[in-house]
Design a protein around this motif. Sequence first.
Motif, PDB file in Angstrom:
ATOM      1  N   TYR A 113       0.671  -1.383  -0.065  1.00  0.00           N
ATOM      2  CA  TYR A 113      -0.123  -0.053  -0.226  1.00  0.00           C
ATOM      3  C   TYR A 113       0.949   1.136  -0.082  1.00  0.00           C
ATOM      4  CZ  TYR A 113      -3.820  -3.247   1.099  1.00  0.00           C
ATOM      5  OH  TYR A 113      -4.792  -4.445   1.020  1.00  0.00           O
ATOM      6  N   LEU A 114       2.012   1.203   0.173  1.00  0.00           N
ATOM      7  CA  LEU A 114       3.150   2.358  -0.025  1.00  0.00           C
ATOM      8  C   LEU A 114       4.178   1.829  -0.999  1.00  0.00           C
ATOM      9  CD1 LEU A 114       3.349   3.231   3.854  1.00  0.00           C
ATOM     10  CD2 LEU A 114       1.908   4.274   2.017  1.00  0.00           C
ATOM     11  N   ASN A 115       4.818   2.727  -1.582  1.00  0.00           N
ATOM     12  CA  ASN A 115       5.744   2.480  -2.493  1.00  0.00           C
ATOM     13  C   ASN A 115       6.651   3.997  -2.756  1.00  0.00           C
ATOM     14  OD1 ASN A 115       4.751   3.981  -5.251  1.00  0.00           O
ATOM     15  ND2 ASN A 115       2.955   2.426  -4.625  1.00  0.00           N
ATOM     16  N   LYS A 116       7.649   3.539  -3.587  1.00  0.00           N
ATOM     17  CA  LYS A 116       8.464   4.679  -3.809  1.00  0.00           C
ATOM     18  C   LYS A 116       8.134   5.798  -4.624  1.00  0.00           C
ATOM     19  CE  LYS A 116      11.323   2.376  -7.424  1.00  0.00           C
ATOM     20  NZ  LYS A 116      12.445   1.934  -7.868  1.00  0.00           N
ATOM     21  N   GLU A 117       6.881   5.549  -5.513  1.00  0.00           N
ATOM     22  CA  GLU A 117       6.310   6.545  -6.248  1.00  0.00           C
ATOM     23  C   GLU A 117       5.374   7.351  -5.588  1.00  0.00           C
ATOM     24  OE1 GLU A 117       6.525   3.259  -7.609  1.00  0.00           O
ATOM     25  OE2 GLU A 117       8.389   3.667  -8.508  1.00  0.00           O
ATOM     26  N   ASP A 118       5.084   7.065  -4.446  1.00  0.00           N
ATOM     27  CA  ASP A 118       4.025   7.662  -3.742  1.00  0.00           C
ATOM     28  C   ASP A 118       4.763   9.219  -3.027  1.00  0.00           C
ATOM     29  OD1 ASP A 118       1.551   6.469  -3.845  1.00  0.00           O
ATOM     30  OD2 ASP A 118       2.464   4.791  -2.461  1.00  0.00           O
ATOM     31  N   ARG A 119       3.660  10.012  -2.941  1.00  0.00           N
ATOM     32  CA  ARG A 119       3.926  11.420  -2.050  1.00  0.00           C
ATOM     33  C   ARG A 119       2.784  11.203  -1.014  1.00  0.00           C
ATOM     34  NH1 ARG A 119       7.298  15.101  -4.250  1.00  0.00           N
ATOM     35  NH2 ARG A 119       6.014  16.603  -3.522  1.00  0.00           N
TER      36      ARG A 119
END
Length: 210
Positions: A113-119
Amino acid sequence: MKALQERIRQEGQILSEKVLKVDSFLNHQVDTGLAVEIGKEFARLFAHEKITKVLTIEASGIQFAMATGIALGVPFVYAKKKKAITQGDVVYAASVHSFTKQETYQVTIVQSYLNKEDRILIVDDFLATGAALVGLADIVEASGATLVGVGCVIEKTFQEGRGLLEERQIPIQSLARISSMSPGHVDFIEETPLIPSLVTVASGNEDSLC
Protein backbone atom coordinates in the motif's frame (compact mmCIF):
# COMPACT_ATOMS: atom_id res chain seq x y z
CA MET A 1 -9.30 28.43 12.38
CA LYS A 2 -11.60 30.52 14.52
CA ALA A 3 -14.57 28.15 14.39
CA LEU A 4 -12.41 25.22 15.51
CA GLN A 5 -10.87 27.31 18.29
CA GLU A 6 -14.29 28.33 19.58
CA ARG A 7 -15.46 24.73 19.54
CA ILE A 8 -12.44 23.73 21.61
CA ARG A 9 -13.12 26.56 24.07
CA GLN A 10 -16.79 25.69 24.44
CA GLU A 11 -16.75 21.88 24.38
CA GLY A 12 -13.18 20.88 25.10
CA GLN A 13 -12.49 19.57 28.59
CA ILE A 14 -9.07 20.54 29.90
CA LEU A 15 -8.20 17.84 32.39
CA SER A 16 -4.69 19.13 33.12
CA GLU A 17 -2.03 21.40 31.65
CA LYS A 18 -1.24 18.66 29.11
CA VAL A 19 -4.49 16.73 28.59
CA LEU A 20 -7.31 18.08 26.42
CA LYS A 21 -10.49 16.03 25.91
CA VAL A 22 -12.38 16.75 22.67
CA ASP A 23 -14.32 13.52 22.32
CA SER A 24 -17.73 15.20 22.04
CA PHE A 25 -16.97 16.51 18.55
CA LEU A 26 -13.60 15.29 17.23
CA ASN A 27 -12.41 11.85 18.29
CA HIS A 28 -15.21 9.79 19.84
CA GLN A 29 -18.43 11.44 18.73
CA VAL A 30 -17.48 13.20 15.49
CA ASP A 31 -19.06 16.31 13.99
CA THR A 32 -18.98 15.09 10.40
CA GLY A 33 -19.51 18.55 8.92
CA LEU A 34 -16.50 19.87 10.80
CA ALA A 35 -14.44 16.83 9.79
CA VAL A 36 -15.26 17.46 6.13
CA GLU A 37 -14.19 21.11 6.39
CA ILE A 38 -10.97 20.09 8.12
CA GLY A 39 -10.24 17.72 5.24
CA LYS A 40 -10.86 20.49 2.72
CA GLU A 41 -8.50 22.80 4.57
CA PHE A 42 -5.68 20.24 4.66
CA ALA A 43 -6.25 19.67 0.93
CA ARG A 44 -5.95 23.42 0.34
CA LEU A 45 -2.82 23.81 2.45
CA PHE A 46 -1.01 20.97 0.66
CA ALA A 47 -2.61 21.37 -2.79
CA HIS A 48 0.75 22.09 -4.47
CA GLU A 49 2.38 18.85 -3.27
CA LYS A 50 0.88 16.38 -5.79
CA ILE A 51 -0.14 14.00 -2.98
CA THR A 52 -0.95 10.43 -4.00
CA LYS A 53 -1.99 9.05 -0.58
CA VAL A 54 -2.98 10.26 2.87
CA LEU A 55 -1.63 8.31 5.84
CA THR A 56 -2.80 8.14 9.45
CA ILE A 57 -2.93 5.80 12.44
CA GLU A 58 -6.02 4.22 13.94
CA ALA A 59 -8.29 5.29 15.30
CA SER A 60 -8.66 9.01 15.96
CA GLY A 61 -7.03 10.20 12.75
CA ILE A 62 -9.15 8.12 10.40
CA GLN A 63 -12.04 10.57 9.91
CA PHE A 64 -9.70 13.46 9.08
CA ALA A 65 -7.49 11.40 6.78
CA MET A 66 -10.56 10.14 4.94
CA ALA A 67 -11.98 13.67 4.59
CA THR A 68 -8.61 14.88 3.30
CA GLY A 69 -8.33 11.97 0.87
CA ILE A 70 -11.81 12.70 -0.47
CA ALA A 71 -10.96 16.40 -0.90
CA LEU A 72 -7.75 15.50 -2.74
CA GLY A 73 -9.27 12.63 -4.72
CA VAL A 74 -6.71 10.10 -3.45
CA PRO A 75 -6.80 6.98 -1.22
CA PHE A 76 -6.04 7.07 2.48
CA VAL A 77 -4.22 4.37 4.41
CA TYR A 78 -4.22 3.84 8.15
CA ALA A 79 -1.63 2.02 10.23
CA LYS A 80 -3.12 -0.75 12.36
CA LYS A 81 -2.27 -1.05 16.05
CA LYS A 82 -2.89 -4.80 16.03
CA LYS A 83 -1.61 -6.92 13.18
CA ALA A 84 -4.40 -8.93 11.55
CA ILE A 85 -3.76 -12.44 10.29
CA THR A 86 -4.95 -11.26 6.86
CA GLN A 87 -2.02 -8.84 6.63
CA GLY A 88 0.61 -11.54 6.28
CA ASP A 89 4.25 -10.93 7.13
CA VAL A 90 5.15 -8.39 4.43
CA VAL A 91 4.48 -5.22 6.42
CA TYR A 92 6.16 -2.01 7.46
CA ALA A 93 6.20 -1.65 11.25
CA ALA A 94 7.08 0.94 13.89
CA SER A 95 6.74 1.20 17.67
CA VAL A 96 4.52 4.06 18.84
CA HIS A 97 3.92 5.18 22.43
CA SER A 98 0.51 6.66 23.30
CA PHE A 99 0.74 9.50 25.83
CA THR A 100 -2.97 9.44 26.70
CA LYS A 101 -3.26 5.64 26.97
CA GLN A 102 0.24 5.07 28.35
CA GLU A 103 0.74 2.12 26.03
CA THR A 104 3.23 1.24 23.33
CA TYR A 105 1.90 -0.24 20.09
CA GLN A 106 3.56 -1.96 17.16
CA VAL A 107 1.77 -0.35 14.22
CA THR A 108 1.81 -1.98 10.80
CA ILE A 109 0.98 -1.24 7.17
CA VAL A 110 0.96 -3.78 4.36
CA GLN A 111 3.95 -2.97 2.16
CA SER A 112 2.01 -3.06 -1.10
CA TYR A 113 0.00 0.00 0.00
CA LEU A 114 3.07 2.29 0.04
CA ASN A 115 5.73 2.51 -2.63
CA LYS A 116 8.59 4.74 -3.74
CA GLU A 117 6.42 6.57 -6.28
CA ASP A 118 3.99 7.76 -3.58
CA ARG A 119 3.89 11.30 -2.22
CA ILE A 120 2.47 10.99 1.29
CA LEU A 121 0.64 13.44 3.52
CA ILE A 122 0.30 12.33 7.15
CA VAL A 123 -2.85 13.55 8.93
CA ASP A 124 -3.72 13.14 12.62
CA ASP A 125 -5.96 14.67 15.26
CA PHE A 126 -3.21 15.78 17.69
CA LEU A 127 0.41 16.87 17.61
CA ALA A 128 1.75 16.64 21.17
CA THR A 129 4.68 14.33 21.94
CA GLY A 130 4.95 13.47 18.25
CA ALA A 131 5.46 9.75 18.87
CA ALA A 132 2.76 8.54 16.48
CA LEU A 133 3.81 10.94 13.75
CA VAL A 134 7.48 10.02 14.05
CA GLY A 135 6.51 6.34 13.81
CA LEU A 136 4.51 7.01 10.64
CA ALA A 137 7.38 9.06 9.22
CA ASP A 138 9.69 6.08 9.85
CA ILE A 139 7.31 3.84 7.90
CA VAL A 140 7.18 6.28 4.99
CA GLU A 141 10.97 6.43 4.94
CA ALA A 142 11.22 2.62 5.00
CA SER A 143 8.85 2.41 2.03
CA GLY A 144 10.94 4.76 -0.08
CA ALA A 145 7.96 7.10 -0.54
CA THR A 146 8.24 10.88 -0.21
CA LEU A 147 6.75 12.49 2.90
CA VAL A 148 5.51 15.91 1.78
CA GLY A 149 4.21 17.05 5.18
CA VAL A 150 2.12 16.52 8.29
CA GLY A 151 -1.32 18.01 8.95
CA CYS A 152 -2.65 18.08 12.53
CA VAL A 153 -6.04 19.27 13.69
CA ILE A 154 -4.84 20.40 17.15
CA GLU A 155 -1.27 21.07 18.21
CA LYS A 156 -0.07 21.49 21.79
CA THR A 157 2.93 23.70 21.07
CA PHE A 158 4.33 23.37 24.60
CA GLN A 159 5.11 19.69 24.01
CA GLU A 160 8.00 18.32 22.02
CA GLY A 161 6.26 16.97 18.92
CA ARG A 162 6.90 19.85 16.51
CA GLY A 163 10.58 19.94 17.41
CA LEU A 164 10.98 16.23 16.65
CA LEU A 165 9.39 16.66 13.22
CA GLU A 166 11.29 19.85 12.42
CA GLU A 167 14.56 18.05 13.20
CA ARG A 168 13.67 15.81 10.26
CA GLN A 169 12.74 18.84 8.11
CA ILE A 170 9.11 17.73 7.81
CA PRO A 171 6.67 20.56 6.94
CA ILE A 172 3.85 20.89 9.50
CA GLN A 173 0.44 22.53 9.25
CA SER A 174 -1.75 22.63 12.38
CA LEU A 175 -5.25 24.11 12.31
CA ALA A 176 -5.50 25.06 16.01
CA ARG A 177 -2.22 25.68 17.87
CA ILE A 178 -2.55 25.78 21.65
CA SER A 179 0.17 27.73 23.46
CA SER A 180 -1.04 26.97 26.99
CA MET A 181 -4.07 25.58 28.80
CA SER A 182 -5.43 24.99 32.26
CA PRO A 183 -8.87 23.92 33.52
CA GLY A 184 -11.32 26.51 32.22
CA HIS A 185 -8.81 28.35 30.02
CA VAL A 186 -6.99 27.83 26.72
CA ASP A 187 -4.71 30.14 24.71
CA PHE A 188 -4.09 29.81 20.98
CA ILE A 189 -1.28 31.00 18.75
CA GLU A 190 -3.04 33.28 16.29
CA GLU A 191 -1.28 32.57 13.02
CA THR A 192 -3.74 30.64 10.86
CA PRO A 193 -6.03 32.81 8.68
CA LEU A 194 -9.78 32.49 9.02
CA ILE A 195 -11.11 29.88 6.60
CA PRO A 196 -14.15 31.11 4.60
CA SER A 197 -15.64 27.62 4.24
CA LEU A 198 -15.72 27.16 8.01
CA VAL A 199 -17.20 30.61 8.53
CA THR A 200 -20.01 29.63 6.19
CA VAL A 201 -20.64 26.39 8.06
CA ALA A 202 -20.54 28.17 11.42
CA SER A 203 -23.00 30.86 10.35
CA GLY A 204 -25.39 28.29 8.89
CA ASN A 205 -25.22 25.88 11.83
CA GLU A 206 -24.46 27.67 15.05
CA ASP A 207 -25.27 24.64 17.19
CA SER A 208 -22.65 22.62 15.29
CA LEU A 209 -19.60 24.90 15.29
CA CYS A 210 -20.06 27.69 17.83
